[in-house]
Design an enzyme around this catalytic site. Structure first.
Site, short mmCIF file in Angstrom:
data_model
loop_
_atom_site.label_atom_id
_atom_site.label_comp_id
_atom_site.label_asym_id
_atom_site.label_seq_id
_atom_site.Cartn_x
_atom_site.Cartn_y
_atom_site.Cartn_z
N GLY A 55 -121.02 35.34 -98.67
CA GLY A 55 -120.11 35.69 -97.58
C GLY A 55 -119.42 37.00 -97.90
O GLY A 55 -119.41 37.44 -99.06
N CYS A 82 -123.57 32.98 -104.77
CA CYS A 82 -122.68 34.15 -104.67
C CYS A 82 -121.27 33.71 -104.23
O CYS A 82 -120.58 33.05 -104.97
CB CYS A 82 -123.30 35.19 -103.74
N TYR A 83 -120.88 34.04 -102.98
CA TYR A 83 -119.56 33.59 -102.51
C TYR A 83 -119.43 32.08 -102.65
O TYR A 83 -118.39 31.56 -103.07
CB TYR A 83 -119.40 33.98 -101.04
N HIS A 169 -128.61 36.07 -105.93
CA HIS A 169 -129.21 35.57 -104.69
C HIS A 169 -130.66 35.14 -104.93
O HIS A 169 -131.57 35.97 -104.81
CB HIS A 169 -129.18 36.65 -103.61
N GLU A 171 -132.51 33.57 -102.99
CA GLU A 171 -133.26 33.59 -101.72
C GLU A 171 -133.90 34.94 -101.44
O GLU A 171 -134.82 35.06 -100.64
CB GLU A 171 -132.33 33.19 -100.56
N SER A 223 -144.53 34.48 -71.71
CA SER A 223 -144.35 35.93 -71.83
C SER A 223 -145.57 36.57 -72.47
O SER A 223 -145.75 37.77 -72.43
CB SER A 223 -143.12 36.22 -72.68
N GLY A 224 -146.40 35.75 -73.11
CA GLY A 224 -147.54 36.31 -73.83
C GLY A 224 -147.20 36.53 -75.29
O GLY A 224 -148.08 36.78 -76.11
N GLY A 225 -145.92 36.42 -75.63
CA GLY A 225 -145.50 36.55 -77.03
C GLY A 225 -145.89 35.29 -77.80
O GLY A 225 -146.34 34.30 -77.21
N ASP A 227 -144.07 33.04 -79.46
CA ASP A 227 -143.28 31.82 -79.26
C ASP A 227 -143.65 31.09 -77.97
O ASP A 227 -143.93 29.90 -77.99
CB ASP A 227 -141.77 32.14 -79.25
N SER A 228 -143.66 31.83 -76.86
CA SER A 228 -143.93 31.12 -75.61
C SER A 228 -145.39 30.68 -75.56
O SER A 228 -145.71 29.65 -74.97
CB SER A 228 -143.52 31.95 -74.39
N SER A 229 -146.28 31.43 -76.21
CA SER A 229 -147.69 31.01 -76.22
C SER A 229 -147.87 29.72 -77.00
O SER A 229 -148.57 28.80 -76.56
CB SER A 229 -148.57 32.09 -76.86
N LYS A 370 -139.97 31.78 -87.49
CA LYS A 370 -141.15 32.48 -86.97
C LYS A 370 -142.43 32.17 -87.76
O LYS A 370 -143.48 31.93 -87.17
CB LYS A 370 -140.88 33.99 -87.01
#
Ligand code: XMP
Length: 514
Positions: A55, A82-83, A169, A171, A223-225, A227-229, A370
């Site tokens: 943070g 970290c924080y 970190h 990650e 949308s063709g992207g 995610d929506s596909s 994603k």
């Protein structure tokens, strides 16, 4: 069976989503929540473990983000990063102060291999540090398990109570053995079995959707992207022709993209669904005439999209369910989980059409990152070229044209972008670069072509490497490739006489120009 879950408690650090993604890579499901989340709510979620993120504050400052001591007394393993590590120390009776030396960047850390987190980590390992404050005194019951030249407590733990504090970190990929450390925490300390897998996620989701929808009608904005596909194919697999997909071509897509979407989802494609394409280009250009402010453009495109979609939906009549391709970062970034600040309004075009007559929303990808959406897409049998399509913003070329959008400018960007993509693919770089595209700067300048003076636009080429799209670095494209792209654009795209390559990383730049 209840899904094993780890909670990532967000203190406003820039890597909150990265922490969650790394945990998922260990096949453990996790969710991000704000540090303000009630303790009872946390307990009710029955997490196997809790991770406190970094943070921006000093944990000892007045009004700084904090947590209750009880969080560490619930018998649930806690890892502070970290924080989060400093806060854990302070709350449990140790001390945190401004460090005499600020540590930033790749740092050699010496670890104690008797700690379960570092059991098979090299004794000297490179980690990513970023801190002003340091743990000057560990909390009672803790022991130091790692240090650096400047930082006496790079990690500490109370093994008996399963409390772990790490100053660096794990990650971030610069921490070379970070994933191993997180793996040890979630799998060994928290005892998660690693049951979070995409094949079972897809199978379970299809079954659950089928059961929920029954004989109902479903509507999806495509949308063709990616995610929506993926969402559309998942629904098609679950309920077949009960699904109608509406694809609005807003005239701000990449060259030929509208036809490509139609090829896959239209009646000649492999899926059994009802596909409707709406060619609404001129409507969008008209609405965008004279508009130059980026957020206003986003809003207009988003709203117009909804209007067009609604008109189509009215023709279809009442439906039972509306599908949205929302993914987990959308959920976190819209402030529903976590603490992240909104830099740009990243809403999927399509938002939520409130005049469409539907009963419920289905968001089959709401819990996925994603890379998980892509894996789910492959599991569903979607062709790799679609699954690995680079991200494309909902407002499309509208935010890759600086200033006013016109049909002519769209043509220029589409043609320049198509050449750029072709050459990048020819050079074999298309899968290695995170995101790349051409944009139209609003700048015109003097040039000479043949023996004639020109006064034309400058195209900017952008290519970034990124893991999470929150930070990014400009990609090093071979000079020869850039030269070829430049000369092809100037020769083949009418109206362009200059080509720039954008070197800016994010931050301070963003990936898109608007
Ligand atoms: P920035 O420009 O914020 O972009 O660095 C990060 C990622 O988000 C995408 N992006 C958008 N996606 N609607 C979207 O659906 C938007 O308004 C939008 N703006 C940026 C961008 O392409 C990149 O992948």
């Amino acid at each position: 069976m209840e899904q094993e879950k780890v909670l990532v408690i967000d203190f406003g650090g820039q890597y909150n989503q990265l922490v969650a993604r790394r945990v998922r890579e260990c096949n453990v499901y996790c969710e991000i929540y704000s540090y303000k989340t009630d303790l009872e709510q946390i307990r009710a979620m029955n997490p196997r473990g809790i991770i406190l993120t970094g943070g921006p504050d000093s944990c000892y400052a007045e009004g700084a983000a904090t947590c209750e001591r009880e969080l560490f007394e619930m018998g649930i393993p806690v890892l502070g990063l970290c924080y989060g590590a400093q806060l854990m120390t302070l709350v449990l009776g140790g001390s945190v102060e401004r460090a005499p030396v600020r540590e930033y960047g790749k740092t050699e850390v010496t670890v104690d291999n008797t700690s379960v987190l570092f059991s098979d980590v090299q004794r000297q390992t490179v980690c990513w540090m970023s801190h002003f404050d340091y743990i000057s005194q560990i909390a009672p019951g803790f022991r130091v398990t790692a240090h650096t030249a400047d930082c006496p407590v790079a990690a500490a733990e109370d093994e008996e109570k399963n409390l772990y504090a790490i100053q660096f970190h794990p990650e971030v990929l610069h921490t070379q053995e970070g994933t191993k450390m997180l793996h040890h925490f979630v799998r060994t300390v928290c005892g998660c079995s690693g049951s979070w897998r995409m094949d079972s996620f897809v199978k379970d989701s299809i079954g659950a959707i089928r059961e929920r929808v029954g004989g109902g009608k479903v509507l999806c904005a495509l949308s063709g992207g990616v995610d929506s596909s993926v969402a559309a194919v998942m629904l098609a697999r679950a309920v077949g022709s009960q699904l109608t997909c509406v694809f609005v071509d807003h005239g701000l897509l990449r060259k030929n993209e509208g036809d490509e979407v139609e090829e896959v989802f239209g009646e000649n494609g492999p899926y059994q669904l009802n596909f409707i394409r709406v060619n609404a280009q001129e409507r969008f250009y008209k609405k965008l005439a004279g508009i130059t402010e980026p957020e206003q453009k986003r809003k207009i495109i988003g709203e117009e999209f909804i209007r067009v979609f609604e008109e189509e939906a009215k023709k279809i009549g009442a439906v039972d369910y509306l599908v949205q391709g929302t993914i987990y970062p959308d959920v976190v970034e819209s402030g529903l989980g976590g603490e992240s600040a909104v830099i740009k309004s990243h809403h999927n075009v399509g938002g939520l059409p409130d005049c469409v007559d539907f009963k419920e929303i289905i968001e089959p990808l709401r819990s996925l990152f994603k890379d998980e959406v892509r894996k789910a897409g492959l599991e569903l049998g979607i062709p790799a070229y679609l699954v690995y399509r680079q991200p494309f913003p909902g407002p499309g070329l509208g935010i890759r044209i600086i200033g006013e959008v016109t049909g002519e400018k769209v043509r220029i960007v589409q043609d320049a972008d198509a050449i750029y993509r072709e050459e990048i693919a020819r050079a074999g770089l298309d899968r290695t670069i995170g995101q790349y595209f051409a944009a139209l700067t609003n700048m015109r300048s003097v040039g000479v072509m043949g023996d004639e003076r020109t006064y034309d636009y400058a195209v900017a080429l952008r290519a970034v490497n990124t893991v999470d799209f929150m930070t990014a670095e400009s990609a090093e494209i071979p000079w020869q490739v850039l030269q070829t792209v430049m000369s092809r654009i100037i020769n083949e795209v009418h109206g362009v006489n200059r080509v720039f390559y954008d070197l800016t990383s994010k931050p301070p730049g963003t990936i898109e120009f608007e």
